[in-house]
Motif scaffolding. Structure first.
Motif, short mmCIF file in Angstrom:
data_model
loop_
_atom_site.label_atom_id
_atom_site.label_comp_id
_atom_site.label_asym_id
_atom_site.label_seq_id
_atom_site.Cartn_x
_atom_site.Cartn_y
_atom_site.Cartn_z
N LYS A 217 0.83 -1.20 0.00
CA LYS A 217 0.00 0.00 0.00
C LYS A 217 0.87 1.26 0.00
O LYS A 217 0.62 2.22 -0.74
CB LYS A 217 -0.92 -0.01 1.22
N LYS A 218 1.93 1.27 0.83
CA LYS A 218 2.82 2.42 0.86
C LYS A 218 3.54 2.60 -0.47
O LYS A 218 3.75 3.73 -0.92
CB LYS A 218 3.83 2.26 1.99
N THR A 219 3.91 1.49 -1.08
CA THR A 219 4.59 1.58 -2.37
C THR A 219 3.70 2.19 -3.44
O THR A 219 4.13 3.03 -4.24
CB THR A 219 5.05 0.18 -2.81
N ILE A 220 2.44 1.79 -3.45
CA ILE A 220 1.51 2.34 -4.44
C ILE A 220 1.30 3.84 -4.20
O ILE A 220 1.26 4.63 -5.15
CB ILE A 220 0.18 1.57 -4.38
N ILE A 221 1.17 4.22 -2.92
CA ILE A 221 0.97 5.65 -2.62
C ILE A 221 2.19 6.46 -3.05
O ILE A 221 2.07 7.54 -3.63
CB ILE A 221 0.69 5.83 -1.12
N SER A 222 3.38 5.91 -2.80
CA SER A 222 4.60 6.63 -3.19
C SER A 222 4.72 6.73 -4.71
O SER A 222 5.14 7.77 -5.25
CB SER A 222 5.82 5.92 -2.61
N SER A 223 4.33 5.68 -5.40
CA SER A 223 4.40 5.72 -6.86
C SER A 223 3.44 6.74 -7.45
O SER A 223 3.76 7.43 -8.42
CB SER A 223 4.10 4.33 -7.42
N ASN A 224 2.27 6.84 -6.84
CA ASN A 224 1.29 7.82 -7.33
C ASN A 224 1.74 9.26 -7.08
O ASN A 224 1.25 10.18 -7.75
CB ASN A 224 -0.07 7.59 -6.67
N ASN A 225 2.65 9.46 -6.12
CA ASN A 225 3.15 10.80 -5.84
C ASN A 225 4.30 11.22 -6.74
O ASN A 225 4.77 12.35 -6.65
CB ASN A 225 3.59 10.91 -4.38
N MET A 226 4.74 10.32 -7.61
CA MET A 226 5.82 10.67 -8.53
C MET A 226 5.32 11.70 -9.55
O MET A 226 4.16 11.69 -9.95
CB MET A 226 6.30 9.41 -9.26
N PRO A 227 6.21 12.61 -9.98
CA PRO A 227 5.79 13.62 -10.97
C PRO A 227 5.52 12.98 -12.32
O PRO A 227 6.12 11.97 -12.70
CB PRO A 227 6.99 14.57 -11.04
N LEU A 228 4.60 13.58 -13.06
CA LEU A 228 4.19 13.07 -14.35
C LEU A 228 4.22 14.19 -15.38
O LEU A 228 4.14 15.38 -15.03
CB LEU A 228 2.78 12.48 -14.29
N GLY A 229 4.33 13.82 -16.65
CA GLY A 229 4.22 14.77 -17.74
C GLY A 229 5.30 15.82 -17.73
O GLY A 229 6.50 15.54 -17.63
N VAL A 230 4.88 17.08 -17.80
CA VAL A 230 5.82 18.20 -17.84
C VAL A 230 6.62 18.29 -16.55
O VAL A 230 7.82 18.61 -16.56
CB VAL A 230 5.05 19.51 -18.11
N ALA A 231 5.96 17.98 -15.42
CA ALA A 231 6.68 18.04 -14.14
C ALA A 231 7.84 17.05 -14.12
O ALA A 231 8.93 17.35 -13.60
CB ALA A 231 5.71 17.78 -13.00
N TYR A 232 7.63 15.87 -14.69
CA TYR A 232 8.70 14.87 -14.71
C TYR A 232 9.87 15.35 -15.57
O TYR A 232 11.04 15.15 -15.21
CB TYR A 232 8.16 13.55 -15.24
N ASP A 233 9.57 16.01 -16.70
CA ASP A 233 10.65 16.54 -17.54
C ASP A 233 11.44 17.63 -16.81
O ASP A 233 12.66 17.74 -16.97
CB ASP A 233 10.06 17.11 -18.83
N VAL A 234 10.75 18.43 -15.99
CA VAL A 234 11.45 19.47 -15.23
C VAL A 234 12.36 18.83 -14.18
O VAL A 234 13.51 19.23 -14.00
CB VAL A 234 10.44 20.43 -14.58
N PHE A 235 11.85 17.80 -13.48
CA PHE A 235 12.65 17.15 -12.45
C PHE A 235 13.86 16.43 -13.04
O PHE A 235 14.88 16.27 -12.36
CB PHE A 235 11.79 16.16 -11.66
N LYS A 236 13.74 15.98 -14.29
CA LYS A 236 14.87 15.27 -14.88
C LYS A 236 16.06 16.17 -15.14
O LYS A 236 17.17 15.68 -15.38
CB LYS A 236 14.42 14.63 -16.21
N THR A 237 15.88 17.47 -15.07
CA THR A 237 17.01 18.38 -15.26
C THR A 237 17.92 18.42 -14.03
O THR A 237 19.01 18.98 -14.11
CB THR A 237 16.49 19.79 -15.56
N PHE A 238 17.47 17.85 -12.91
CA PHE A 238 18.28 17.84 -11.68
C PHE A 238 19.01 16.49 -11.58
O PHE A 238 18.39 15.42 -11.69
CB PHE A 238 17.39 18.04 -10.45
N ASN A 239 20.32 16.57 -11.35
CA ASN A 239 21.12 15.35 -11.28
C ASN A 239 20.74 14.49 -10.09
O ASN A 239 20.73 13.25 -10.18
CB ASN A 239 22.61 15.72 -11.20
N ASP A 240 20.44 15.11 -8.96
CA ASP A 240 20.08 14.33 -7.78
C ASP A 240 18.82 13.49 -8.03
O ASP A 240 18.73 12.32 -7.61
CB ASP A 240 19.87 15.26 -6.59
N PHE A 241 17.85 14.07 -8.71
CA PHE A 241 16.62 13.33 -9.01
C PHE A 241 16.91 12.15 -9.95
O PHE A 241 16.38 11.04 -9.76
CB PHE A 241 15.59 14.27 -9.66
N ASN A 242 17.78 12.35 -10.93
CA ASN A 242 18.12 11.27 -11.85
C ASN A 242 18.85 10.15 -11.12
O ASN A 242 18.60 8.96 -11.37
CB ASN A 242 18.98 11.80 -12.99
#
Length: 779
Positions: free
Chosen positions: A36-61
């Motif tokens: 249950k915790k894993t599913i909740i954490s996965s749903n909190n991951m950024p999607l779409g444009v937000a994910y592309d913005v986060f990919k610009t940070f090395n720590d996130f990658n």
């Protein structure tokens, strides 16, 4: 397992609860909470444009890559125990998704096999047998599933054994002629004889109806067409009526003996066609006023059903059906049972012009009974039959005899006591009985109706794929005795032919959810599609249809009558009825204060001459043509002109190679003519000088002429030497002009420049000048 979850096996896998449900922080267990915790954490991951913005940070990658590697390693540890050959790859999401899907399918297949084994469906020596538990009688019943979709309920069972495996007669799914199964012909006028029918080409197309003579001579008895002395008695309710389920030969013999003593019986048939190629008749329902309701299990006593011919072919007994077109054919195909003396309530409803023709409408109208049609798509192979299906089957015939009596009274009442309308229903029913069953045969164009219904536009590659897949699906369905729609549904077949996927993953995308047959033949399907992709895309050569080609020469034809009223839904009319219809049309088209005659829409045969139409767009029009029909004709003309221009261009290109020779010949001919003309003039001048008639001035003039001629000859010799150069220059000029002209000719044709007057006779209808048009506008 926990006794709460499974009381039958409390000691099975006792530590499963500690793994899944116990929440002990020290032991780090509690599978459900972690998932249950894993599913909740996965749903909190950024999607779409937000994910592309986060990919610009090395720590996130770095974090996401580490999580991805951990997930792949843990998944491989899970899969290696059951599927050692499956191993996921790092950073290859498409490959990993495919492998996980295959692993899930494998796990689910094993679960289904274990369930079937526990239920006794799988054999004990099956290669996939995982448990040795012996099946007990309580788990022999099918696992019934109900699915509600709108007002329809699908009833199916998971572990139904295929009934055709137990049939004593072999099922022939080949394209050979279907041979009637009848071996005895009761109530015959002509003895049994199976005669083969041939078409005009001498090919065998089927067998003659065994009861053709009896049907041709059939006439309903007098009691069927005369008014009833008393109104019919309303039938009792289902729970108050006797019900008999016939599943043995002895019970069938008792039913036949009972039917020989009655004059009227209501009959209906339940059919199954999803898990067999030709279809299976599963039930026959019969109701009588004296004996109640009967349901015959035709799967159990299939080889004895032919005994019903003793009653069904008796012309003195009335058999009442509703919509018997398919029922008659199914009885012939499966049992060799034929019908003489039929009354179809569906045909009676048509004769009475009822707004509703279904059995549900008739039951509500005459019996005030609202039948439940939610189970009309049930699987009738289920044994034992559920109570809801038994009740549903009984209602199809329970009230039918009462409906027949009420419709008979109404047919006589509408015709003012005359039986001609009632006899017309008997005649339509007799034609239905005269139909014979024939197996479906696949031709080269059998896929065309499916293509037309889809309203798609395919090129040559796609049409070749559709044709190949259609024929292959049909051959596999015949071999496995399955329906074509069960193997590959029509929408999936069209999707595969339209997309022509290059990869196997594309086939998976077109067939979601994937049927078992496609899953088993995935590589074969892919190879067939690739072979169609290698075919050349041929251009479509447009040919004018015969109907339009015939309209081009209007002067040699008579224009057909233009009827405004669409009567295509009615049957063909006889001569007398056609005359009455013409009188009715004359009455309808009679001018009145509320009806304005429009000559364009008045039938020509009613006006006595062709309607003359004057239009601003086409003053030479003789008949009104709808815009779409006009567009179709112009399109064909334009296509013919395009083909003609293309052929002319080809001829020009072919003529370029011959241009050099033509120019050389022309130049040589001119030089020879000039030389011969100069020689002749020299001869004439010399003759004049020899005569001596000319004076000194004349001699000087002659010398001048000779000098001029010599200069002309020398100049023409120079031209002859330079002729090859001229030829080459002319050839280049022709090629340049031709190519430029071809480039200009390749422009798309504009439909607005089409000549509309090609469809009309210019001889019989002379052109009108502009003054006439203006006068017509003023009027």
């Amino acid at each position: 397992m926990n006794s709460v979850l499974n009381p039958e096996a409390p000691e099975f896998y006792p530590h499963l609860t500690s793994v899944t449900q116990v929440r002990d922080p020290a032991r780090h267990k509690g599978g459900y909470s972690k998932v249950k915790k894993t599913i909740i954490s996965s749903n909190n991951m950024p999607l779409g444009v937000a994910y592309d913005v986060f990919k610009t940070f090395n720590d996130f990658n770095i974090v996401t890559y580490q999580l991805s590697e951990n997930v792949i390693e843990q998944t491989n540890q899970i899969l290696i125990n059951e599927l050692p050959a499956v191993k996921l790859k790092y950073y290859d999401n498409e490959y990993n998704t495919e492998k996980i899907t295959d692993a899930n399918d494998s796990f689910l297949d094993k679960v289904n096999i274990n369930i079937d084994t526990m239920n006794g469906v799988q054999n004990s020596n099956d290669m996939f047998h995982l448990n040795s538990t012996k099946a007990t009688p309580w788990n022999d019943a099918p696992i019934i599933t109900k699915i509600q979709m709108g007002s329809t309920v699908f009833i199916a069972a998971k572990n139904i054994p295929r009934p055709q495996l137990n049939f004593k007669d072999t099922i022939d799914n080949s394209e050979n002629l279907w041979v009637p199964k009848i071996s005895d012909k009761p109530n015959n006028i002509k003895p049994l004889a199976l005669n083969i029918l041939y078409n005009e080409d001498g090919e065998a197309v089927g067998y003659e109806h065994p009861y053709r003579v009896e049907l041709d001579l059939y006439h309903p008895p007098s009691y069927m067409i005369e008014p009833d002395p008393e109104p019919p008695t309303f039938p009792y309710a289902l729970d108050e009526t006797k019900f008999t389920f016939v599943a043995t030969e002895a019970a069938l013999d008792a039913l036949v003996e009972h039917l020989t003593g009655v004059l009227e019986l209501a009959v209906d048939v339940e059919h199954h066609s999803y898990r067999t190629y030709q279809g299976i008749t599963c039930l026959i329902q019969i109701s009588t006023n004296e004996g109640g309701d009967f349901i015959i299990d035709t799967l159990a006593i299939r080889e004895h059903i032919h005994k019903l011919n003793l009653v069904f072919t008796d012309p003195k007994k009335l058999k009442v059906f509703h919509g018997a077109e398919n029922d008659v054919l199914w009885l012939q195909r499966d049992f060799g049972v034929y019908i003489v003396g039929l009354f179809d309530t569906h045909q009676a409803a048509k004769a009475l012009n009822m707004p509703g023709l279904s059995l549900k409408h008739l039951l509500f109208k005459y019996c005030n009974f609202n039948t439940d049609k939610t189970y009309q798509l049930a699987d009738w192979r289920i044994r034992p039959l559920p109570a809801v299906l038994v009740e549903y089957a009984r209602t199809d015939t329970h009230y039918l005899l009462y409906v027949w009596r009420m419709m008979k009274h109404e047919l006589l009442d509408v015709a003012a006591g005359q039986p001609h309308l009632l006899l017309s229903v008997f005649e339509e029913s007799r034609q239905i009985c005269a139909a014979t069953y024939n197996k479906e045969v696949i031709h080269e164009t059998s896929h065309i109706p499916l293509y037309i219904r889809s309203k798609k536009s395919f090129n040559t590659q796609q049409m070749a794929a559709l044709k190949m897949l259609y024929k292959w699906r049909d051959s596999q369905a015949r071999e496995q005795d399955e329906s074509t729609t069960y193997l590959i549904p029509n929408h999936m077949l069209l999707a595969l032919a339209e997309q022509l996927p290059r990869e196997v993953q594309g086939v998976n995308a077109c067939c979601e959810p994937m049927p078992p047959f496609i899953k088993q033949n995935l590589l074969t399907l892919h190879r067939m599609i690739l072979s169609c992709r290698q075919l050349p895309i041929e251009p479509q050569l447009y040919q004018m249809p015969t109907s339009i080609r015939s309209m081009l020469d209007v002067s040699h034809q008579t224009l057909p009558a233009y009827d405004v009223h669409d009567l295509s839904q009615f049957p063909e009319l006889g001569e007398q009825q056609h005359v009455k219809l013409q009188h009715a049309m004359l009455y309808l088209n009679k001018p009145s204060n509320l009806h304005v005659e429009v000559p364009a829409f008045v039938p020509g045969h009613l006006l006595g001459e062709r309607p003359a139409i004057v239009s601003d767009l086409n003053v030479n029009a003789k008949l009104f043509i709808p815009p779409y029909d006009r567009y179709r004709k112009y399109r064909c003309l334009v296509q013919m002109e395009e083909i003609k221009e293309f052929k002319e261009k080809e001829a020009k290109v072919a003529a370029i190679s011959k241009g050099n020779e033509l120019i050389k010949k022309e130049v040589l001919v001119k030089l020879q003519q000039a030389q011969s003309q100069i020689k002749q003039e020299e001869i004439d001048i010399k003759q004049d000088s020899l005569v001596g008639v000319s004076h000194e001035n004349d001699e000087s003039d002659a010398d001048k002429k000779i000098a001029q001629r010599k200069r002309k000859i020398s100049a023409e010799k120079v031209e002859e030497k330079e002729a090859p150069k001229v030829v080459e220059e002319i050839k280049k000029d022709v090629i340049i002009k031709t190519t430029k002209k071809d480039e200009t000719d390749l422009k798309p044709y504009e439909y607005k420049n089409a000549n509309y007057k090609k469809f009309y006779d210019d001889v019989n209808n002379p052109k009108q000048n502009k003054t006439n048009v203006k006068k017509y506008k003023k009027k």
